[in-house]
Design a protein around this motif. Structure first.
Motif, PDB file in Angstrom:
ATOM      1  N   GLU A 243       0.829  -1.219   0.000  1.00 21.71           N
ATOM      2  CA  GLU A 243       0.000   0.000   0.000  1.00 21.71           C
ATOM      3  C   GLU A 243       0.859   1.264   0.000  1.00 21.71           C
ATOM      4  O   GLU A 243       0.608   2.205  -0.751  1.00 21.71           O
ATOM      5  N   GLY A 244       1.882   1.263   0.842  1.00 24.15           N
ATOM      6  CA  GLY A 244       2.775   2.426   0.874  1.00 24.15           C
ATOM      7  C   GLY A 244       3.532   2.571  -0.433  1.00 24.15           C
ATOM      8  O   GLY A 244       3.713   3.681  -0.957  1.00 24.15           O
TER       9      GLY A 244
ATOM     10  N   LEU B 180       1.692   4.264  -3.199  1.00 27.78           N
ATOM     11  CA  LEU B 180       1.688   5.735  -3.162  1.00 27.78           C
ATOM     12  C   LEU B 180       2.980   6.319  -3.724  1.00 27.78           C
ATOM     13  O   LEU B 180       2.946   7.288  -4.483  1.00 27.78           O
TER      14      LEU B 180
ATOM     15  N   LEU C 246      -1.779   1.197   5.487  1.00 33.30           N
ATOM     16  CA  LEU C 246      -2.075   2.624   5.411  1.00 33.30           C
ATOM     17  C   LEU C 246      -3.102   3.033   6.461  1.00 33.30           C
ATOM     18  O   LEU C 246      -2.990   4.061   7.105  1.00 33.30           O
TER      19      LEU C 246
ATOM     20  N   ASN D  17      -1.746   3.498   9.689  1.00 34.65           N
ATOM     21  CA  ASN D  17      -0.658   4.463   9.644  1.00 34.65           C
ATOM     22  C   ASN D  17       0.705   3.802   9.854  1.00 34.65           C
ATOM     23  O   ASN D  17       1.623   4.400  10.401  1.00 34.65           O
TER      24      ASN D  17
ATOM     25  N   GLY E 113       3.648   4.715   4.769  1.00 37.03           N
ATOM     26  CA  GLY E 113       3.219   5.960   4.160  1.00 37.03           C
ATOM     27  C   GLY E 113       4.368   6.879   3.817  1.00 37.03           C
ATOM     28  O   GLY E 113       5.534   6.511   3.950  1.00 37.03           O
TER      29      GLY E 113
ATOM     30  N   GLU F  92      -2.871  11.805  -1.946  1.00 38.96           N
ATOM     31  CA  GLU F  92      -3.867  11.791  -0.869  1.00 38.96           C
ATOM     32  C   GLU F  92      -5.151  11.104  -1.333  1.00 38.96           C
ATOM     33  O   GLU F  92      -5.739  10.291  -0.621  1.00 38.96           O
TER      34      GLU F  92
ATOM     35  N   LYS G  88      -4.601   7.464  -1.516  1.00 42.77           N
ATOM     36  CA  LYS G  88      -4.511   6.936  -0.158  1.00 42.77           C
ATOM     37  C   LYS G  88      -5.908   6.666   0.388  1.00 42.77           C
ATOM     38  O   LYS G  88      -6.182   5.598   0.940  1.00 42.77           O
ATOM     39  N   GLU G  89      -6.788   7.636   0.196  1.00 42.86           N
ATOM     40  CA  GLU G  89      -8.156   7.463   0.697  1.00 42.86           C
ATOM     41  C   GLU G  89      -8.842   6.282   0.024  1.00 42.86           C
ATOM     42  O   GLU G  89      -9.560   5.519   0.661  1.00 42.86           O
TER      43      GLU G  89
END
Lengths: 356, 357
Positions: free
Chosen positions: A160-161, A164, A315, A318, A321, A338, A341-342
Motif C-alpha cells: 500500500e505504501g 503511493l 495505510l 498508519n 506511508g 492523498e 490513499k483514501e
C-alpha cells in the motif's frame, strides 16, 4: 610453494585486519554499560517489576543497526522506549551469518524480557527458540507466525505504501523510465515491488519499470552498480527496498546529481532525506518499524503482551506511508497521492499483495 | 635435549596466542573498551554452560572439515581455494537428497545424503583437478571461478525446484536425513551439536591414515614434495592430482552436509559465501597441514568466532573490533616464526618441520 603460501597467508591476514578496520564505526556510546539491572530477580514477573527492570533485546540479520533504514529503525524504537518509559538499556546483537541467529537469540532470551528478531529470514530461528524456551517472550518483524503462544509477529502492508510512492514516481518521471532496486527476492520485498508497479501503472501507463534484485541487504557496492546501470539506460527515478544495499543507490545518485544529471531516489523504511539530503531524495516509503517495535514492547511493559498474535500494519493503521514533509513533490501530485490513499483505505482500490 | 624440544613446541603457540590477545587488547583500549571484561566475556562465552560448549563445538565442526580439505590438497602441492564452492555443491546435493527419498529408513537415507554431498563436492573438486592434469590449467584460477558457479548454481537449483513458498529457503529436509540426534542435543542442552562432529572426527582419522599409512598417500605426498622427482620415480602425477582434488572436494562436501543436514535442516538462498571454505585455508595453514594440528587450529578459530559474540554482548565491543582481535590472534600464531627467532638464543636449536610455520 611453501614460501608463497606463507607470504600469501600473511598478506591475507594483514588484509583482513585492514579490511576489518575499515568497517564503519558503530554508534556505541549507549552500549557500554555491562548489565541491565533486571538480571538479579529471576523470579520476578513483569507485573511486579518496575519499568526500569524490564529489558529488551533485538537480534538483527546480517545488516547492522547503522544500516540507515530497516534495522536502524527498529533499534531507534527500542531506544525511544528507554527514553520514554525508563525501561532498562536495550541491547542488540548483529548476525554475521544465518548460523548466528539461534545462538544470538538464545543469548538474548536469557536476560531480556522480550527479544526481537528483526527480519523475514529469522522466522525459523525464532520459532525454534520459542518452542525450546516456552517461558521466553519473542517477537518478529516482517514474517507472519501464528499460533505460537510466545511469539508476536508484525508485518506491514508494504504494497500500500509502495503504491503511493509509485504514484509519485509515475507523475514525476520525465523519461518515463523508472527503476526498482530490491534486496533479496523474498515475499516482503516482492510486496514493495508489486505495490510500486501498480502505483506507477495507475497514473502513468506509459512508464516502464526496470527491476533489479541485488541478492543482498548489506552490500552497498551492489546497490551502486545496479543504480549506475539503470541511470545509464535512461531511468530517472529509482525506488529502493534494499536496506544497506540501497545506500549505494543514493551514493550513485548523488554523484550523478553533482554532474548535472536529473535523477531521484525514493528511500525506504525511514525518511531517508534526513540521512541523504533533499537534493537526491524525492520522498521515502516509510515503514514504521520503530513504532511497531515500540508499541509491542510498550504493551509488554503494561502487561498486555499478546503471544500468538499477528499484527498487520498498513495505510489504515498508519504503519506505512510518506513522510510529513515532501519539499520535492508538487502540491498537485501530493493531492493525487492523498486521493489514492483514501481510495486504498476505504477499500475502493485493492493493491495486489505478495502474501498468499 | 628432547624435553626442551617438546616443551618449545608448546611454548611457541601459547606465546603467540598471548601476544595476539595483547595486541587485541591494545586495539580494544584504543577503541575505548575494557579488554579485561571483554576477554572475560570471551572465555565465559565459550565454557560457561553446556549449551555454550555445544555451540562452540558446532562452530568448530565445519572448520575441521574445510581445514582438512585444504590441507589434503596442500599435501599434494595443490592450492584448493575452491573448498567454499565444493562445500556449497555438497550442501546442495545433501539438501536435494535429504528432501527427496523421504520413504527410506533413516539408516539408509541419512548416510545416502551424506555420501551424495561427499560425491558432489568430490566431483566439483575433481573437475578442477582434471583441468589441471589434462590441460595444465592452474587450479587456483579454476577453483575460484568454480566457487561463483557453485554459489549461483546452488541458489538456482533451490529456487527453481525446492523453494518452500513464502520463504527464502528450501523445504525442510526429511527427519530421516537429519544429522541431529536427541541424545546429542540433550547432552548439550539444546545446542546444535550433531553427528557432523562424528563425521569430522572420522574424517580426521581417515585423513591421517590415507596420507601417512597407505601407498596411495605416499604417492600423493611425493607429488606434493616434488612432482618431478615423483614422476621420475614412476608415479603418475596427473592421476594423483585428480585424486587429491577429488578427496579434497569430498571433505569440503561433507562440511556442506553438516550445514544443510545438521545446522539448518534446510538450505537458504545465499547472498554470499559461507566463508567456511576460506577460513579452512587459515585453519590448514595454522595447523601445519597435519591432522592433529588442524583439529587444534579449528578449535582455536571456532572458539574465537563463537566467543566473540560474548564480547559484543557483555562489553559492547562492535563486531569489527572483534574481528580485528580474532585476526590478530591468528596472525601472531601464523607468524610464530618471528617468536622462534626471538626465543632461539635462549633455547637449543630446533629442527623445523612445520609446513606453514
Amino acid at each position: 610453494m611453501k614460501k608463497f603460501l606463507l607470504t600469501l597467508s600473511a598478506l591475507m591476514l594483514v588484509f583482513s585486519v585492514v579490511l576489518a578496520g575499515c568497517g564503519q564505526a558503530e554508534d556505541e556510546e549507549d552500549m557500554n554499560d555491562t548489565n541491565g539491572s533486571g538480571d538479579m530477580e529471576e523470579d520476578a514477573t513483569e507485573e511486579n517489576k518496575g519499568a526500569s527492570d524490564i529489558s529488551f533485546g533485538m537480534v538483527t540479520d546480517v545488516g547492522g543497526v547503522d544500516d540507515k533504514s530497516f534495522n536502524q529503525s527498529a533499534w531507534e524504537g527500542l531506544n525511544k522506549l528507554e527514553a520514554d518509559l525508563g525501561t532498562a538499556e536495550p541491547k542488540y546483537l548483529q548476525s554475521d551469518s544465518d548460523a548466528d541467529y539461534i545462538p544470538h537469540l538464545n543469548k538474548m532470551i536469557k536476560d531480556k524480557d522480550l527479544t526481537w528478531g528483526i527480519g523475514f529470514n529469522m522466522a525459523d530461528a525464532i520459532i525454534e527458540t520459542a518452542e525450546r524456551n516456552p517461558d521466553a517472550k519473542l517477537a518478529i518483524i516482517d514474517n507472519e507466525i501464528k499460533d505460537i503462544p510466545n511469539i508476536v509477529s508484525v508485518t506491514f502492508s508494504e504494497n500500500e505504501g509502495a503504491y503511493l510512492v509509485g504514484v509519485v514516481a509515475g507523475l514525476t518521471t520525465n523519461t518515463n523510465k523508472i527503476g526498482f532496486v530490491g534486496g533479496v527476492d523474498i515475499p516482503v520485498i516482492k510486496n514493495f515491488e508489486l505495490g510500486f508497479l501498480e502505483g506507477v501503472k495507475a497514473v502513468n501507463p506509459e512508464a516502464e519499470v526496470e527491476k533489479n534484485y541485488t541478492g543482498a541487504f548489506d552490500k552497498a557496492d551492489l546497490g551502486k552498480n545496479a543504480a549506475a546501470t539503470m541511470f545509464d539506460s535512461g531511468v530517472d527515478i529509482i525506488f529502493h527496498a534494499a536496506g544497506g544495499t540501497g545506500n549505494g543507490v543514493f551514493t550513485e545518485a548523488k554523484e550523478r546529481k553533482a554532474n548535472g544529471q536529473d535523477v531521484w531516489v525514493i528511500g525506504v523504511d525511514k525518511d531517508q532525506s534526513i540521512e541523504f539530503g533533499n537534493e537526491v531524495t524525492l520522498t521515502s516509503m516509510i515503514k514504521k518499524v520503530d513504532e511497531a517495535v515500540y508499541q509491542v514492547s510498550a504493551d509488554l511493559v503494561e502487561g498486555k503482551y499478546e503471544g500468538g498474535s499477528h499484527i498487520v500494519l498498513g495505510l489504515k493503521e498508519n504503519g506505512v506511508g510518506l513522510p510529513e514533509e515532501n519539499p520535492n513533490i508538487t502540491d498537485e501530485i501530493l493531492a493525487q497521492v492523498e486521493e489514492y490513499k483514501e481510495k486504498i483505505v476505504s477499500g475502493e482500490i485493492t493493491v495486489p499483495s505478495a502474501y498468499e | 635435549m628432547n624435553k626442551i624440544f617438546a616443551k618449545q613446541s608448546i611454548v611457541v603457540p601459547i606465546v603467540s596466542i598471548f601476544l595476539g590477545l595483547m595486541f587485541g587488547a591494545i586495539v580494544m583500549l584504543a577503541g575505548g573498551y575494557n579488554p579485561i571484561t571483554a576477554y572475560n566475556a570471551l572465555v565465559s562465552e565459550i565454557f560457561s554452560s553446556r549449551y555454550n560448549i555445544g555451540e562452540t563445538i558446532a562452530n568448530i565442526t565445519p572448520l575441521i572439515l574445510t581445514g582438512l580439505a585444504v590441507a589434503f590438497a596442500f599435501r599434494t602441492g595443490l592450492f584448493n581455494i575452491g573448498v567454499e564452492g565444493q562445500l556449497i555443491v555438497g550442501m546442495t546435493a545433501a539438501t536435494i537428497v535429504g528432501i527427496e527419498f523421504g520413504y527410506l529408513p533413516w539408516f539408509v537415507h541419512m548416510p545416502l545424503s551424506v555420501i551424495a554431498a561427499a560425491l558432489a563436492g568430490g566431483l566439483w573438486g575433481g573437475l578442477a583437478g582434471y583441468l589441471k592434469a589434462s590441460r595444465g590449467v592452474n587450479e587456483v584460477i579454476t577453483t575460484i571461478m568454480l566457487n561463483f558457479i557453485a554459489l549461483y548454481l546452488g541458489n538456482y537449483l533451490i529456487k527453481a525446484f525446492y523453494l518452500e513458498p513464502g520463504t527464502a529457503r528450501s523445504y525442510k529436509i526429511e527427519d530421516s536425513a537429519s544429522l541431529r540426534t536427541d541424545w546429542m542435543t540433550n547432552l548439550f542442552d539444546g545446542a546444535r551439536v550433531d553427528l557432523g562432529l562424528i563425521i569430522a572426527l572420522i574424517a580426521v582419522i581417515a585423513f591421517y591414515i590415507i596420507l601417512w599409512k597407505t601407498k596411495q598417500g605416499f604417492e600423493l605426498r611425493a607429488v606434493g614434495l616434488n612432482h618431478h622427482a615423483a614422476k621420475n620415480a614412476g608415479i603418475n602425477v596427473n592421476s594423483n592430482v585428480v585424486k587429491a582434488m577429488f578427496i579434497s572436494g569430498m571433505l569440503a562436501g561433507l562440511a556442506g552436509a553438516t550445514r544443510s543436514l545438521g545446522l539448518f535442516d534446510a538450505q537458504t538462498i545465499a547472498a554470499a559465501y559461507t566463508g567456511l571454505g576460506f577460513d579452512g585455508i587459515a585453519v590448514a595453514l595454522l595447523g601445519g597441514n597435519g591432522a592433529i594440528g588442524i583439529v587444534l587450529a579449528a578449535t582455536l578459530f571456532g572458539s574465537l568466532k563463537f566467543g566473540g559474540g560474548g564480547m559484543n554482548y557483555v562489553e559492547g565491543v562492535p563486531n569489527e573490533i572483534i574481528n580485528v582481535v580474532i585476526a590478530s590472534v591468528i596472525f601472531f600464531v601464523a607468524a610464530n616464526g618471528i617468536f622462534k627467532l626471538i626465543i632461539k638464543p635462549f633455547k637449543a636449536k630446533r629442527k623445523q618441520k612445520g609446513a606453514a610455520s
